[in-house]
Every structure is written in structure tokens, then in C-alpha cells.
Design a protein around this motif. Structure first.
Motif, PDB file in Angstrom:
ATOM      1  N   THR A   1      21.829  13.175 -13.288  1.00  0.00           N
ATOM      2  CA  THR A   1      21.920  13.485 -12.042  1.00  0.00           C
ATOM      3  C   THR A   1      22.651  14.492 -11.531  1.00  0.00           C
ATOM      4  OG1 THR A   1      23.067  11.271 -11.596  1.00  0.00           O
ATOM      5  CG2 THR A   1      21.175  10.630 -11.804  1.00  0.00           C
ATOM      6  N   ASN A   2      22.484  14.447  -9.786  1.00  0.00           N
ATOM      7  CA  ASN A   2      23.842  15.542  -9.395  1.00  0.00           C
ATOM      8  C   ASN A   2      23.264  14.584  -8.008  1.00  0.00           C
ATOM      9  OD1 ASN A   2      21.664  16.920  -8.227  1.00  0.00           O
ATOM     10  ND2 ASN A   2      22.272  18.726  -8.582  1.00  0.00           N
ATOM     11  N   LYS A   3      23.920  15.016  -6.544  1.00  0.00           N
ATOM     12  CA  LYS A   3      23.841  14.373  -5.300  1.00  0.00           C
ATOM     13  C   LYS A   3      22.707  14.229  -4.714  1.00  0.00           C
ATOM     14  CE  LYS A   3      26.094  17.879  -3.068  1.00  0.00           C
ATOM     15  NZ  LYS A   3      24.722  18.338  -2.698  1.00  0.00           N
ATOM     16  N   ASP A   4      21.662  14.966  -5.794  1.00  0.00           N
ATOM     17  CA  ASP A   4      20.784  15.330  -5.067  1.00  0.00           C
ATOM     18  C   ASP A   4      19.388  15.025  -6.124  1.00  0.00           C
ATOM     19  OD1 ASP A   4      21.912  16.001  -2.347  1.00  0.00           O
ATOM     20  OD2 ASP A   4      22.199  18.373  -3.411  1.00  0.00           O
ATOM     21  N   VAL A   5      19.360  14.834  -7.081  1.00  0.00           N
ATOM     22  CA  VAL A   5      18.333  14.982  -7.644  1.00  0.00           C
ATOM     23  C   VAL A   5      18.448  14.758  -9.362  1.00  0.00           C
ATOM     24  CG1 VAL A   5      17.268  16.414  -9.537  1.00  0.00           C
ATOM     25  CG2 VAL A   5      18.341  17.427  -7.874  1.00  0.00           C
ATOM     26  N   GLY A   6      17.960  13.951  -9.307  1.00  0.00           N
ATOM     27  CA  GLY A   6      17.531  12.952 -10.927  1.00  0.00           C
ATOM     28  C   GLY A   6      16.990  13.447 -11.228  1.00  0.00           C
TER      29      GLY A   6
ATOM     30  N   VAL B   1       8.435  14.456  -8.284  1.00  0.00           N
ATOM     31  CA  VAL B   1       9.324  13.714  -6.432  1.00  0.00           C
ATOM     32  C   VAL B   1       9.801  14.393  -5.628  1.00  0.00           C
ATOM     33  CG1 VAL B   1       8.670  11.989  -5.104  1.00  0.00           C
ATOM     34  CG2 VAL B   1       7.878  11.591  -7.452  1.00  0.00           C
ATOM     35  N   VAL B   2      10.192  15.842  -4.849  1.00  0.00           N
ATOM     36  CA  VAL B   2      10.613  16.280  -4.360  1.00  0.00           C
ATOM     37  C   VAL B   2      10.166  16.445  -2.499  1.00  0.00           C
ATOM     38  CG1 VAL B   2      11.449  17.538  -5.780  1.00  0.00           C
ATOM     39  CG2 VAL B   2       9.995  18.422  -4.550  1.00  0.00           C
ATOM     40  N   SER B   3      11.163  17.084  -1.680  1.00  0.00           N
ATOM     41  CA  SER B   3      10.746  17.176  -0.391  1.00  0.00           C
ATOM     42  C   SER B   3       9.694  18.082   0.004  1.00  0.00           C
ATOM     43  CB  SER B   3      11.908  17.949   0.207  1.00  0.00           C
ATOM     44  OG  SER B   3      12.237  19.067  -0.548  1.00  0.00           O
ATOM     45  N   ASP B   4       9.042  18.744  -1.125  1.00  0.00           N
ATOM     46  CA  ASP B   4       7.434  19.810  -0.281  1.00  0.00           C
ATOM     47  C   ASP B   4       6.474  18.810  -1.261  1.00  0.00           C
ATOM     48  OD1 ASP B   4       8.621  20.188  -2.417  1.00  0.00           O
ATOM     49  OD2 ASP B   4       8.984  22.158  -2.231  1.00  0.00           O
ATOM     50  N   GLY B   5       7.145  17.802  -1.597  1.00  0.00           N
ATOM     51  CA  GLY B   5       5.341  17.189  -2.343  1.00  0.00           C
ATOM     52  C   GLY B   5       5.865  16.493  -3.597  1.00  0.00           C
ATOM     53  N   GLN B   6       4.402  16.106  -4.228  1.00  0.00           N
ATOM     54  CA  GLN B   6       4.952  15.477  -5.835  1.00  0.00           C
ATOM     55  C   GLN B   6       3.109  16.473  -6.245  1.00  0.00           C
ATOM     56  OE1 GLN B   6       2.797  11.159  -5.689  1.00  0.00           O
ATOM     57  NE2 GLN B   6       4.293  11.050  -3.529  1.00  0.00           N
ATOM     58  N   HIS B   7       4.371  17.276  -7.704  1.00  0.00           N
ATOM     59  CA  HIS B   7       3.505  18.063  -8.032  1.00  0.00           C
ATOM     60  C   HIS B   7       3.830  17.853  -9.439  1.00  0.00           C
ATOM     61  CE1 HIS B   7       3.711  20.205  -4.411  1.00  0.00           C
ATOM     62  NE2 HIS B   7       5.002  19.595  -4.635  1.00  0.00           N
ATOM     63  N   VAL B   8       2.588  17.944 -11.222  1.00  0.00           N
ATOM     64  CA  VAL B   8       2.596  17.465 -11.619  1.00  0.00           C
ATOM     65  C   VAL B   8       2.714  18.842 -12.840  1.00  0.00           C
ATOM     66  CG1 VAL B   8       1.422  17.085 -13.739  1.00  0.00           C
ATOM     67  CG2 VAL B   8       2.071  15.384 -11.822  1.00  0.00           C
ATOM     68  N   PHE B   9       3.316  19.191 -13.313  1.00  0.00           N
ATOM     69  CA  PHE B   9       2.741  20.757 -14.279  1.00  0.00           C
ATOM     70  C   PHE B   9       2.899  20.419 -15.639  1.00  0.00           C
ATOM     71  CE2 PHE B   9       6.178  20.386 -11.361  1.00  0.00           C
ATOM     72  CZ  PHE B   9       7.407  21.446 -12.552  1.00  0.00           C
ATOM     73  N   GLY B  10       2.835  20.916 -16.379  1.00  0.00           N
ATOM     74  CA  GLY B  10       3.614  21.056 -17.954  1.00  0.00           C
ATOM     75  C   GLY B  10       2.731  22.524 -18.655  1.00  0.00           C
ATOM     76  N   ILE B  11       3.573  22.602 -19.716  1.00  0.00           N
ATOM     77  CA  ILE B  11       3.340  23.641 -20.674  1.00  0.00           C
ATOM     78  C   ILE B  11       2.899  23.434 -22.007  1.00  0.00           C
ATOM     79  CG2 ILE B  11       4.159  25.936 -21.680  1.00  0.00           C
ATOM     80  CD1 ILE B  11       5.858  25.730 -19.930  1.00  0.00           C
ATOM     81  N   ASN B  12       2.098  23.505 -22.837  1.00  0.00           N
ATOM     82  CA  ASN B  12       1.216  23.504 -23.893  1.00  0.00           C
ATOM     83  C   ASN B  12       2.063  23.912 -25.421  1.00  0.00           C
ATOM     84  OD1 ASN B  12      -0.285  25.238 -24.338  1.00  0.00           O
ATOM     85  ND2 ASN B  12      -1.630  24.423 -23.573  1.00  0.00           N
ATOM     86  N   ALA B  13       1.679  23.589 -26.277  1.00  0.00           N
ATOM     87  CA  ALA B  13       2.122  24.448 -27.259  1.00  0.00           C
ATOM     88  C   ALA B  13       1.722  25.744 -27.644  1.00  0.00           C
ATOM     89  CB  ALA B  13       1.488  23.489 -28.930  1.00  0.00           C
ATOM     90  N   SER B  14       0.811  26.197 -27.426  1.00  0.00           N
ATOM     91  CA  SER B  14       0.880  27.445 -27.142  1.00  0.00           C
ATOM     92  C   SER B  14       1.151  28.301 -25.925  1.00  0.00           C
ATOM     93  CB  SER B  14      -0.722  27.666 -27.060  1.00  0.00           C
ATOM     94  OG  SER B  14      -1.231  27.202 -27.554  1.00  0.00           O
ATOM     95  N   GLY B  15       2.028  27.470 -25.078  1.00  0.00           N
ATOM     96  CA  GLY B  15       3.322  27.925 -24.351  1.00  0.00           C
ATOM     97  C   GLY B  15       1.951  28.552 -23.210  1.00  0.00           C
TER      98      GLY B  15
ATOM     99  N   LEU C   1      17.456   5.642 -10.710  1.00  0.00           N
ATOM    100  CA  LEU C   1      17.423   6.677  -9.966  1.00  0.00           C
ATOM    101  C   LEU C   1      17.664   6.211  -8.788  1.00  0.00           C
ATOM    102  CD1 LEU C   1      14.927   9.416 -11.445  1.00  0.00           C
ATOM    103  CD2 LEU C   1      17.369   9.357 -11.828  1.00  0.00           C
ATOM    104  N   ASP C   2      18.637   6.782  -7.725  1.00  0.00           N
ATOM    105  CA  ASP C   2      18.160   6.285  -6.212  1.00  0.00           C
ATOM    106  C   ASP C   2      18.976   7.893  -5.490  1.00  0.00           C
ATOM    107  OD1 ASP C   2      21.488   7.623  -6.918  1.00  0.00           O
ATOM    108  OD2 ASP C   2      22.333   5.349  -6.726  1.00  0.00           O
ATOM    109  N   THR C   3      18.654   9.389  -6.686  1.00  0.00           N
ATOM    110  CA  THR C   3      18.363  10.632  -5.668  1.00  0.00           C
ATOM    111  C   THR C   3      16.900  10.652  -5.203  1.00  0.00           C
ATOM    112  OG1 THR C   3      17.827  11.246  -8.025  1.00  0.00           O
ATOM    113  CG2 THR C   3      20.085  11.321  -6.998  1.00  0.00           C
ATOM    114  N   ASN C   4      17.022  11.363  -3.939  1.00  0.00           N
ATOM    115  CA  ASN C   4      16.132  11.706  -3.863  1.00  0.00           C
ATOM    116  C   ASN C   4      14.925  12.578  -3.771  1.00  0.00           C
ATOM    117  OD1 ASN C   4      16.638  10.608  -1.172  1.00  0.00           O
ATOM    118  ND2 ASN C   4      18.289  11.936  -0.763  1.00  0.00           N
TER     119      ASN C   4
END
Length: 728
Positions: free
Chosen positions: A627-632, A695-709, A664-667
């Protein structure tokens, strides 16, 4: 009257007292001569500007501190407590760099009778020592001036030698400069064998006697006594001292001072009393160890036990070793360490003192708060006057050396460990090959507490256990673990965990970094790890923590994926006897990520944090929290072989990370699942998978990278975050 140098020093002190903003005790170094006639090496460039550039002296003695600093903390009531203490001999054991030497020098300068080159007592009011304690300093936060606390106090003293049952109070300054004092420091006597230790002790004794060379001219000593003094004072003759003469040296000097000062009893101050023994117990062979302990036992017992010329003795060091035999003969010994509130208050820095420092150096508040997580965290009992307030009431302390080093660098946004400049636990690297030790260290780095029965006073058997563990000659027992972690506690690497009995943790980020660094060195010993690749991954993680926006997030995570994969693919076991390969479980991945996170600036790390899961009464441990003051960030780590992967393995790992969202108590919050392939492939073929929900200010997003990159969300969409956002 005073010579030119003494007059200059007075002027410097006077102008400095007008410019200084507060006075504080840090750690000391080698002490100067106790005689007024010796040259005073003062910093004569100090000007009397109304608002001087902030300065703080990191090394040197008490005089250097008050004349060459514009800020320091007033620990002077230490003098009052020492004088009024009923114990004849006091042993104060505090961690390294907590202010032991400068406090002892402060005591010396308060007590010491000033004499000229012929040993004649001079007017103490014209001495530098008197000026130090009689000047006013701007000690208040608003710049208001006052005397040092000791100089405003009264001290309870015995009426006379013949009236031992009655005491009365006197103004403290009436006692300033009224005692003969012996000061000796054994720090530089450490060596790898007894012969060189003995030669070092001879040199230290020679230096100690030279401080009182005027005894050669004393009218109160006979010629035989003066000849004996010359034997210790002479550079060549002192080299010929035998063991009996070494053992009796301090006692003999105290007797001569007692006679010279018309039967005035003598204070004996001994710094680094355990420096030699600490090394000897761990590294010497049996014969050299026995000779070393016998030598120091003789020195201490002759000087401090049954010595009719002794007023009081004060020894400082890192740990108690009374039960080892070296001090076992002293039945008049009062022992205190930094768990004892009475004297712990005079070592380290409390929050109020650090706040004064930070205000003086104009440290921005957000950076001051960050410094707290890096250097604060030592828990000691609160002390009010003559009693401990409550076992439940604790105050938090900072390491002086670390705070002063941080301020002197002037780069307030840059945090680093300063323990490598002071402490030394390199032997821990050898012990990390032992699973029992490594597991405990990993728990500590992960932010957890460990329990053991602490040993404050080490016996020779305790040292033997430690030595045998380091050499690997014997299996590590639970008692051996207690010895090891007691040793680390004594050295300042652990602190109590609040009022919980026998529970200990790492105090702050600085020590966590030091421990993490040693754990990585261990893995570098058994594996090949490229530090440059670790550093590259650190930089990317720092970018993630500073710019958690959608348009940059996927780019940063792709970079992190690539950099972390480079780390994973270059790790090789030096001696690979494990059919599962280096990643048989999450331990190494966990340690690598911990180390990367520890080096990320402006963040706080926690690992294996025990908590109740969201939407459940079940307990569990979050692998990594950053964590920092903004991100967890919460990370869940897996090491699954290809054969055990399911269609949902990454989703399940991500859900597990999100179940610890109450930590987490961050935004702005990121939940990350990482899977490092477990199996017997060559290192170049190892794969990793990464899935992130943000979960950030511009919405919720899911993304990932598989074993092949390639980009891959593993069948997970934004609906996975519904439970988390509903709860929030």
C-alpha cells in the motif's frame, strides 16, 4: 585562566546556544581527553545567525553534539537517575546506535573534576563542561530558551560518609565537576584471537592512564606509586604489562585518584564492556575464549567488586552476559535493558523528539509519516517518574542513528536502510539454510509475529548453542531458536508486539529490508538470481503503484509480467536435488516478490496477514499486501504444475485475493493472482500467468496475461468485483 583554544570554544558555545533550536542525545564515538589543559577540537565555524542551516552531529561526543548541531534531544535527566540509583554498579544494555556512548560521555562531563596539567583543581565555572550545563538553549518548539533539564533539577544525595541513612536534595549544578572519573572504552579491543585482544587492552589502559598523567606529580602519592603509574603511562613500558597488572589496572588507578583527591570516591565508566566477549564467544577457540573471559573477569571484579575507592560504576553494552561468568562475581550489579522503562526513556527517540527534528529540518509531513514506517516501531513501556505506568501502556521508539542519518542526507523522499552501517548479523545467512530458522525469518518478513521464551542474560551454554548453530555442527532445537531470536532482539532487530506475552515482530521497514536482503542472499547462494532483473521488476512495480489508471495499467502490468518472468526464468538451483525444481512451492516466489516490494519507494509491505475473509467467517492469510497513500494491492501466489491447472484456477486465485479486500482502506485497489509453473522444465521454459482486477477512479477492469504472454482474462469479467464493491 583559559587558553586561547578554550576561550574560542567558549565563544563558539555561547553563539551556538543563541542559534540552536533544541538539544538531543545521539550516539557517540571515541572520547577526548578529560583534562581541561588538552586541546579542544571544536567546530569554530559555527556562526550566530538567527536562523542557521539545520545541522545535526551524527558521531562524536556530547560536547561535539551541543556545539556542532542545531538540534538535539535533551536526555540530561539520565544523570539524575544514575546518581540517585541505589545500585553501586549499573549495567545498561541497549541496541547498537541508540545513544549509549554519548550519554556516558554526558555523564562524564557532568561529574568530572577539572584539573590543570599538574593535577590542581581549577574553577569549574571557567571550563567548557560547566558552560555546557549552565547555558540556556532554545529547547522549546517555539524557540523559547531554557537550561538543560538536569540543570533545572535537584538531586538527592547522601549527607556524608558517616551519615548513610539520611539524604537531602541539592541543586544539580552544585554537583557538576565534583568527582574524579575514570572512563574507558573497550570497543577497539575486538579481534580474532586472545593475544591481539590482550594487546588492545594494554593500549586502552595506557590511554586511560594518560588522561590522568598528572598523578605522576601528585603530592599525595609516594615515589613507588608514581613509578608504578609510569609503567602504565609509558608507551613502551605498558606493552610489558603482565595479565595480573592488566587485571588490576583500573582498580589501581581508582586508588591513586582516591588518594590524589583527598579520599574522594571515584566513578568508573566503562563503554562497550561486552564488545570483546561478544566476538570471542562466537568465534574464538576454547583456550582463547577461556583466557579472554578470565582477563575481563579480573578487570571488572578488581575495579567494581569490593573496591573501597569506588563511588559508582556504570557499564554500557549491547547485552547482558553476566551469567557467562564475566560479571558473575558482581553481587552489587543492577541490570537494565531497553525493555526496562526507567532507563529506556533515555535511549532512542520518541515521537515528540522526532517531530521536533522534522520541524527543524522542515521535513514535509507526508514524508515524515513515511519515515515513521521506515524507522519507528520499537515498543517500550511508558515510564512516569518512579514507576511504570502499566504493562499495557507502551511508547514507540526510533533508532537514533537511522533518523540522524536520514536527516543528514537531506533527501527526505528517499528511504534506505542505515543498519548496514551499524549492526552486523551476517551469521544469519548461514543459519537460513536451516528450515526451522528460515521459516521463522520468512514469517517475520511477512509481517507476522513469532513466539519464543526470551533470554535476556546469556550464559556460556547459550553462546555455545549459538556458535554450534552457526557452524552447523548440531541440530537446531526449540531452545536454540530461543537463543538465536533473543540475540536478534537484544541487537535491535526485533521488538515486542504490544502487551502480548512472548510475541515478537520486526519493528519497521528498515529492519524488514535488512532481513529480506539476507533472505535473498540465501536464495542467491542456493540459486542464481540476477540482481539487475530484480531491480527492473522493482521499477515497474513502482510505476504501477504511482499511476493506477486504465490507459497505463495494462501497459505497466505487461511490463511487470515481462520483467518478473525474466527473474523467474533465470533462477536456477545451484544443487538441484528436488524433482519438483526450484519452485516446488510458493516460498521462493513469495520471497522474490517480498524483496521487490521492499525496494519500492513510498510503499508499506505486509505479508501472510491473518484476517477474516469478506462474505465469510473463515480466517485466512493474504499472501502479500502493498500500500501507499493512494493505492492498495493484494497478491495471491500459486505454484501449480501444468497437470493441476483447471479452467478456473486463475479465477479461484483472484477470488482468494479479493476475499482479503477488508485489509485495504485505499481508494484505488488492485487484486492480482500470479501462478508460476511448478514442474521439471528447464528454466527457459518456465511460464507464469497473471490476472488482475482493478477498482480505480475510472472504473473496474479485469485484464490478464497467459502462459504464452498474450492478453487473457481466463474467462473472468467485471462481474467478479460485484461482491467486493457491494461490501465496500
Amino acid at each position: 585562566g583559559l587558553g586561547r583554544q578554550e576561550s574560542t570554544a567558549m565563544a563558539v558555545l555561547q553563539s551556538h546556544s543563541q542559534a540552536a533550536t533544541s538539544i538531543v542525545s545521539t550516539q557517540g564515538a571515541a572520547l577526548g581527553s578529560t583534562q581541561v589543559t588538552n586541546s579542544q577540537k571544536l567546530d569554530t565555524h559555527i556562526a550566530s545567525a538567527k536562523k542557521p542551516n539545520p545541522r545535526i552531529k551524527r558521531d562524536g561526543d556530547f560536547k561535539d553534539l551541543v556545539t556542532q548541531s542545531t538540534t538535539f534531544a535533551d536526555k540530561s535527566l539520565f544523570i539524575k537517575d544514575i546518581i540517585e540509583d541505589s545500585d553501586t554498579v549499573l549495567l545498561l544494555a541497549m541496541p547498537r546506535r541508540w545513544g549509549k556512548t554519548v550519554n556516558l560521555d554526558m555523564l562524564r562531563r557532568f561529574l568530572e573534576t577539572p584539573v590543570d596539567g599538574n593535577g590542581k583543581v581549577i574553577d569549574e565555572t571557567v571550563t567548557i563542561n560547566y558552560q555546557i550545563f549552565s547555558r540556556e538553549y532554545a529547547l522549546q518548539p517555539d524557540g523559547g530558551k531554557s537550561l538543560l533539564k538536569i540543570s533545572q533539577s535537584k538531586i538527592l544525595v547522601q549527607n556524608s560518609e558517616d551519615d548513610v541513612f539520611c539524604r537531602h536534595e541539592v541543586d544539580a549544578l552544585k554537583l557538576q565537576g565534583t568527582y574524579p572519573v575514570i572512563y574507558i572504552d573497550f570497543k577497539n579491543c575486538k579481534s580474532d584471537r586472545f593475544d591481539t585482544v590482550r594487546e588492545g587492552v594494554k593500549r586502552v589502559l595506557n590511554s586511560c592512564f594518560k588522561q590522568h598523567r598528572y598523578l605522576e606529580k601528585s603530592d599525595n602519592l609516594d615515589e613507588e606509586e608514581k613509578e608504578k603509574i609510569k609503567r602504565y603511562v609509558g608507551a613502551i613500558s605498558s606493552e610489558g604489562l603482565n595479565d595480573d597488572q592488566i587485571k588490576s589496572g583500573l582498580q589501581f588507578l581508582s586508588e591513586m585518584l582516591y588518594q590524589h583527591y583527598d579520599k574522594k570516591k571515584v566513578w568508573i565508566l566503562i563503554d562497550e564492556y561486552d564488545a570483546v566477549a561478544n566476538v570471542a564467544y562466537r568465534k574464538f577457540n576454547a583456550d582463547d575464549l577461556d583466557k579472554t573471559i578470565e582477563l575481563f573477569t579480573g578487570i571488572y571484579e578488581n575495579a567494581l567488586k569490593g573496591n573501597p575507592c569506588l563511588e559508582k560504576g556504570v557499564l554500557t553494552g549491547v547485552q547482558y552476559i553476566a551469567r557467562s561468568g564475566m560479571l558473575s562475581g558482581l553481587n552489587n550489579l543492577g541490570k537494565f535493558n531497553f525493555t526496562d522503562a526507567k532507563y529506556a526513556q533515555y535511549y532512542g527517540l520518541d515521537q515528540g523528539e522526532v517531530d521536533l527534528f522534522f520541524g527543524h529540518f522542515e521535513v514535509p509531513k507526508p514524508l515524515g509519516d513515511k519515515a515513521k514506517s521506515w524507522y519507528n516501531g520499537y515498543q517500550v513501556q511508558k515510564y512516569n517518574g518512579n514507576y511504570v505506568t502499566s504493562s499495557q501502556e507502551l511508547v514507540s521508539k526510533y533508532n537514533i542513528w537511522s533518523i540522524v542519518s536520514y536527516l543528514k542526507r537531506g533527501e527526505f523522499s528517499c528511504f534506505k536502510s542505515h543498519w548496514e552501517e551499524s549492526g552486523n548479523i551476517d551469521f544469519l545467512g548461514e543459519l537460513l539454510s536451516k528450515p526451522k530458522v528460515r521459516e521463522k525469518v520468512e514469517e517475520l518478513i511477512d509481517g507476522a509475529c513469532i513466539s519464543f521464551d526470551r533470554k535476556d542474560d546469556f550464559s556460556s551454554n547459550d553462546f555455545n548453542q549459538l556458535k554450534n548453530m552457526i557452524s552447523g555442527s548440531k541440530e537446531i532445537t526449540s531452545d536454540g531458536l530461543a537463543v538465536l531470536f533473543s540475540y536478534l532482539f537484544i541487537g535491535g532487530y526485533l521488538t515486542i508486539d504490544g502487551p502480548i506475552q512472548n510475541a515478537y515482530r520486526l519493528p519497521n521497514m528498515e529492519i524488514m529490508y535488512e532481513m529480506g536482503k539476507r533472505l535473498i542472499k540465501h536464495y542467491q547462494h542456493i540459486c542464481t538470481i540476477d540482481p539487475a532483473k530484480i531491480q527492473s521488476a522493482t521499477y515497474v512495480l513502482q510505476d504501477i503503484m504511482s499511476t493506477p489508471h486504465r490507459e497505463r495499467m495494462q501497459e505497466h502490468f505487461k511490463n511487470f509480467y515481462d520483467r518478473f518472468k525474466e527473474v523467474i526464468c533465470t533462477v536456477r538451483l545451484v544443487d538441484d536435488k528436488n524433482a519438483e525444481g526450484v519452485f516446488a512451492n510458493e516460498d521462493i516466489v513469495h520471497s522474490l516478490l517480498n524483496y521487490i516490494a521492499l525496494q519500492t519507494q513510498h510503499t508499506t509491505l505486509g505479508s501472510e496477514l491473518y484476517t477474516t475473509k469478506l462474505h465469510s467467517k473463515q480466517k485466512g492469510r493474504a499472501d502479500i499486501k502493498i500500500t501507499n497513500k493512494d493505492v492498495g494491492v493484494i497478491m495471491e501466489i500459486k505454484c501449480l504444475p501444468v497437470s493441476h491447472r483447471s479452467d478456473n484456477h486463475m479465477k479461484e486465485a483472484l477470488e482468494q485475493a479479493m476475499s482479503y479486500g477488508n485489509l485495504l482502506d485505499t481508494n484505488k485497489n488492485l487484486f492480482i493472482a500470479i501462478n508460476v509453473e511448478r514442474g521439471t522444465r528447464t528454466s527457459e521454459e518456465r511460464t507464469i500467468e497473471l490476472l488482475c482486477a482493478s477498482v480505480v477512479s475510472d472504473g473496474q477492469h479485469v485484464f490478464g496475461i497467459n502462459a504464452s504472454g498474450f492478453n487473457d482474462t481466463f474467462g473472468v469479467d467485471n462481474s467478479i468485483m460485484k461482491g467486493f464493491t457491494d461490501c465496500r
